[in-house]
Design an enzyme around this catalytic site. Structure first.
Site, PDB file in Angstrom:
ATOM      1  N   GLY A   5      33.845  55.397  61.112  1.00  0.00           N
ATOM      2  CA  GLY A   5      34.359  55.670  59.774  1.00  0.00           C
ATOM      3  C   GLY A   5      33.157  55.813  58.863  1.00  0.00           C
ATOM      4  N   GLU A   6      33.316  55.493  57.593  1.00  0.00           N
ATOM      5  CA  GLU A   6      32.168  55.544  56.693  1.00  0.00           C
ATOM      6  C   GLU A   6      31.664  54.124  56.444  1.00  0.00           C
ATOM      7  OE1 GLU A   6      30.050  57.825  55.618  1.00  0.00           O
ATOM      8  OE2 GLU A   6      31.158  59.055  57.046  1.00  0.00           O
ATOM      9  N   SER A   7      30.426  53.862  56.831  1.00  0.00           N
ATOM     10  CA  SER A   7      29.901  52.500  56.720  1.00  0.00           C
ATOM     11  C   SER A   7      29.810  52.069  55.254  1.00  0.00           C
ATOM     12  CB  SER A   7      28.539  52.391  57.399  1.00  0.00           C
ATOM     13  OG  SER A   7      27.598  53.235  56.783  1.00  0.00           O
ATOM     14  N   CYS A  14      29.513  53.553  66.124  1.00  0.00           N
ATOM     15  CA  CYS A  14      29.032  54.453  65.064  1.00  0.00           C
ATOM     16  C   CYS A  14      28.865  53.718  63.726  1.00  0.00           C
ATOM     17  CB  CYS A  14      29.921  55.686  64.963  1.00  0.00           C
ATOM     18  SG  CYS A  14      29.156  57.017  64.032  1.00  0.00           S
ATOM     19  N   ARG A  51      20.837  56.107  59.785  1.00  0.00           N
ATOM     20  CA  ARG A  51      22.130  56.781  59.578  1.00  0.00           C
ATOM     21  C   ARG A  51      21.993  58.306  59.651  1.00  0.00           C
ATOM     22  NH1 ARG A  51      24.838  55.527  54.262  1.00  0.00           N
ATOM     23  NH2 ARG A  51      26.494  56.678  55.296  1.00  0.00           N
ATOM     24  N   ARG A  93      28.338  62.863  63.356  1.00  0.00           N
ATOM     25  CA  ARG A  93      27.420  62.461  62.280  1.00  0.00           C
ATOM     26  C   ARG A  93      26.807  61.096  62.649  1.00  0.00           C
ATOM     27  NH1 ARG A  93      27.666  64.082  56.829  1.00  0.00           N
ATOM     28  NH2 ARG A  93      27.689  61.873  56.329  1.00  0.00           N
ATOM     29  N   HIS A  99      31.449  57.471  70.123  1.00  0.00           N
ATOM     30  CA  HIS A  99      32.846  57.053  69.936  1.00  0.00           C
ATOM     31  C   HIS A  99      33.613  57.051  71.255  1.00  0.00           C
ATOM     32  CE1 HIS A  99      32.676  57.259  65.533  1.00  0.00           C
ATOM     33  NE2 HIS A  99      31.974  58.373  65.663  1.00  0.00           N
ATOM     34  N   GLU A 156      36.191  55.577  71.845  1.00  0.00           N
ATOM     35  CA  GLU A 156      37.625  55.562  71.504  1.00  0.00           C
ATOM     36  C   GLU A 156      38.199  56.976  71.427  1.00  0.00           C
ATOM     37  OE1 GLU A 156      35.142  54.895  69.505  1.00  0.00           O
ATOM     38  OE2 GLU A 156      35.468  55.589  67.444  1.00  0.00           O
TER      39      GLU A 156
END
Lengths: 191, 294
Positions: A49-51, A80, A107, A139, A174, A176
């Site tokens: 997701g977005e850290s 990630c 990142r 990303r 990922h 998942e």
């Protein structure tokens, strides 16, 4: 592992994909949004997701300290953005993290979305007898430094992409989003 | 198609945005504020929808210099809007390296019959839809994310609710039909049979389904997420409110805790004035943005 429950941090990101991946690997999964929900968990996954978004919410909802305490006795795995949150040090740009593994993570190190990729990682004999595994990088960050006590389980392009230190584990990709359950199965064995 | 590596990477980024808020921004300063408030991505555009509505004129892709500055300023994904059917604007945005392109009805359409063939691009696309047929046509053209259109710049949630309810209801309907009925539905929906069959078998869209167009409060965001949206786009709702920073943070919180009334109460307190809303039913047909796209 029978009867063990994995919490999936569900503040933002692909927590639903992790929940399904845990179930595919034979575990029970529950979503975690508040500290009290950690009590029922034997391990915790911090999803992709977005850290930066997750950091804000962790802080605002007073979850940072609860997860640190949880991690003193229970395993935590991050993919990630989760890897970024578990690192000791984060660069590009620098930001705070939980510091559960002694690694430095850069990142968005491959570039932007057009540089996202699916790769095949060679696995060493110690992991399910070797062979290859699909790795989806979106990303993605790069692990630029691993400290003492950190074991590299798989690399891509010369950089570690799957590492563990004691009960904690991270991947910069990922699993998942792949059908292969090796990463989640390994995490379930830590519970 | 959904199993190709390229398409999995495109929907993969949308997976990472789930449970988050994508905020419209018109400059680097707003982008920075959005990131600090917890946005999971920003959408670069020339003017927010309520200004486009007020000022009129032709709304185009945002200035390259501004998009580039936004990309340099924030570390979260940057999306940008291209006009419907304007495949050269899209190629320019791809060359610039934006993370997602929104082929958007908020801008003035460049083509009144055709959308962009989005399959030949490396960059993923999101498109708006008001119903299942429209959503599946966009997916057939290569969209890797759907957002319900709502009515952009209205500050009125009624259209977003209508569109998400319509899509969810139409999907549920497909799951109870027999094979020969799906052929007929494919014709009614104006969508490829292969996609209609996929939805019938899975009960959901084959790509992430977000919501946009009229979200002005934390409660609005939680409402569309409870109705089935997996993340929200907020346009004018933030930067046209009295205290954008507070409101942005509150909507981020609402997208995470959309099922938790106590947290939603916290998010809804002390927000200042919301943007002025429009009664969409009083807008003349010609002023609606949602009817753009075919």
């Amino acid at each position: 592992m029978a009867g063990k429950t994995v919490g999936i941090l569900a503040l933002q990101g692909d927590f639903a994909a992790h929940r399904k991946a845990v179930q595919r690997a034979g575990g029970l999964a529950v979503e975690v949004r508040v500290a009290a929900e950690l009590a029922q968990c034997d391990g915790l996954i911090i999803p992709g997701g977005e850290s930066t978004t997750m950091l804000k919410l962790l802080d605002q909802e007073a979850l940072t300290e609860s997860i640190r305490l949880f991690a003193e006795h229970k395993p935590v795995y991050g993919s990630c953005a989760g890897a970024i949150l578990l690192a000791r040090e984060v660069t590009h740009p620098p930001q705070p993290a939980l510091g559960l593994l002694d690694i430095t993570v850069e990142r968005n190190a491959y570039g932007r979305q057009i540089d996202s990729r699916i790769a095949r990682l060679p696995l060493n004999e110690a992991i399910d007898g070797g062979g290859e595994m699909e790795a989806v990088f979106i990303r993605a960050p790069i692990i630029r430094r691993v400290g003492g006590g950190v074991t590299v389980l798989a690399s891509y392009g010369g950089d570690p992409v799957w590492v563990e230190a004691g009960r904690h584990m991270v991947t910069t990709f990922h699993p998942e989003l792949s059908a292969d359950s090796k990463v989640h199965a390994r995490f379930l064995r830590k519970l | 198609m959904f199993l190709s590596e390229e398409f999995r990477l495109k929907t993969g980024l949308a997976e990472m945005l789930k449970g988050g808020v994508i905020m419209d921004v018109t400059n680097a300063e707003q982008a920075k504020m959005a990131e600090a408030a917890g946005a999971c991505a920003v959408m670069a555009l020339e003017r927010v929808p309520s200004d486009i509505r007020k000022e009129g004129g032709v709304a185009r892709m945002a200035s390259i210099a501004i998009i580039r500055e936004i990309m340099k300023t924030v570390s979260i994904p940057v999306m940008a809007k291209a006009r419907i059917g304007h495949f050269t604007e899209a190629r320019i945005l791809e060359a610039l390296g934006v993370d997602y392109i929104d082929e958007s009805e908020v801008l003035t359409p460049a083509d009144e019959e055709h959308h962009i063939d989005k399959r030949g691009y490396k960059v993923p696309f999101v498109c708006g839809a008001r119903n299942l047929g429209e959503a599946l046509r966009r997916i057939a053209e290569g969209a890797a994310m759907i957002r319900t259109k709502g009515e952009a710049g209205s500050g009125n949630i009624v259209e977003a609710v209508r569109h998400i309810r319509t899509i969810v209801k139409e999907m549920k309907h497909l799951t109870v039909l027999g094979k020969e009925e799906l052929v007929h539905e494919s014709k009614n929906l104006g969508a490829p049979l292969e996609l209609v069959e996929w939805v019938a078998a899975n009960g959901r869209l084959p790509v992430p389904n977000f919501s946009a167009g009229g979200i002005a409060t934390p409660a609005d965001a939680a409402l569309v997420m409870q109705l089935g949206a997996e993340a929200v786009f907020v346009g004018s709702g933030i930067f046209k409110s009295e205290d954008p920073e507070k409101r942005a943070k509150a909507i981020v919180k609402a997208a995470t805790y959309y099922k938790d009334p106590a947290k939603l109460l916290e998010a809804s307190e002390e927000l200042g004035e919301a943007m002025r809303g429009l009664d969409v039913s009083k807008l003349p047909e010609s002023e609606l943005l949602q009817t753009r796209g075919w």
